[in-house]
Design a protein around this motif. Sequence first.
Motif, PDB file in Angstrom:
ATOM      1  N   SER A  83     -33.540 -10.652  30.495  1.00 33.71           N
ATOM      2  CA  SER A  83     -34.521 -11.731  30.541  1.00 33.71           C
ATOM      3  C   SER A  83     -34.717 -12.233  31.972  1.00 33.71           C
ATOM      4  CB  SER A  83     -34.068 -12.868  29.634  1.00 33.71           C
ATOM      5  OG  SER A  83     -35.016 -13.898  29.636  1.00 33.71           O
ATOM      6  N   VAL A  86     -45.873 -10.255  30.799  1.00 36.33           N
ATOM      7  CA  VAL A  86     -45.017 -10.500  29.646  1.00 36.33           C
ATOM      8  C   VAL A  86     -45.823 -11.313  28.641  1.00 36.33           C
ATOM      9  CG1 VAL A  86     -42.883 -11.562  28.821  1.00 36.33           C
ATOM     10  CG2 VAL A  86     -42.945 -10.494  31.078  1.00 36.33           C
ATOM     11  N   LYS A 117     -45.755 -13.085  24.879  1.00 35.42           N
ATOM     12  CA  LYS A 117     -44.899 -13.551  23.782  1.00 35.42           C
ATOM     13  C   LYS A 117     -45.774 -13.838  22.569  1.00 35.42           C
ATOM     14  CE  LYS A 117     -41.351 -15.369  26.786  1.00 35.42           C
ATOM     15  NZ  LYS A 117     -40.111 -14.790  26.364  1.00 35.42           N
ATOM     16  N   THR A 134     -41.568 -10.157  22.250  1.00 37.87           N
ATOM     17  CA  THR A 134     -41.897 -10.161  23.673  1.00 37.87           C
ATOM     18  C   THR A 134     -42.269  -8.745  24.071  1.00 37.87           C
ATOM     19  OG1 THR A 134     -40.348 -11.963  24.073  1.00 37.87           O
ATOM     20  CG2 THR A 134     -41.026 -10.686  25.982  1.00 37.87           C
ATOM     21  N   CYS A 186     -43.739  -6.223  27.223  1.00 36.69           N
ATOM     22  CA  CYS A 186     -43.891  -6.087  28.670  1.00 36.69           C
ATOM     23  C   CYS A 186     -44.823  -4.919  28.985  1.00 36.69           C
ATOM     24  CB  CYS A 186     -42.537  -5.829  29.324  1.00 36.69           C
ATOM     25  SG  CYS A 186     -41.322  -7.120  29.018  1.00 36.69           S
TER      26      CYS A 186
END
Length: 95
Positions: free
Chosen positions: A44, A58, A60, A69, A71
Amino acid sequence: MFEPLDPILHSQLRLAVVSLLMSVEEAEFTYIKEKTKATAGNLSVQVNKLKDAGYITVEKSFKDNYPLTTCKITQAGVEAFEKYLNALRSYIKPE
């Protein structure tokens, strides 16, 4: 002549994250955690450093009421990774 190495990418875990993201369109945090064998807390922190540098985005969200989450590498991240690899080559084959 030795090229300077990007300090953001010179961390083993951050380099592993960017390397993974270079080969996929996007990746879930849990997938990256599994592949890098990093702890959630450490990963994280490193993901946030990459995000702050503009190398990844990123997102969420929620999936089946669970936090998700995701990426994704940015164009700046791709360019930084390629520049990093070229810099590494200057150490492997110095002129």
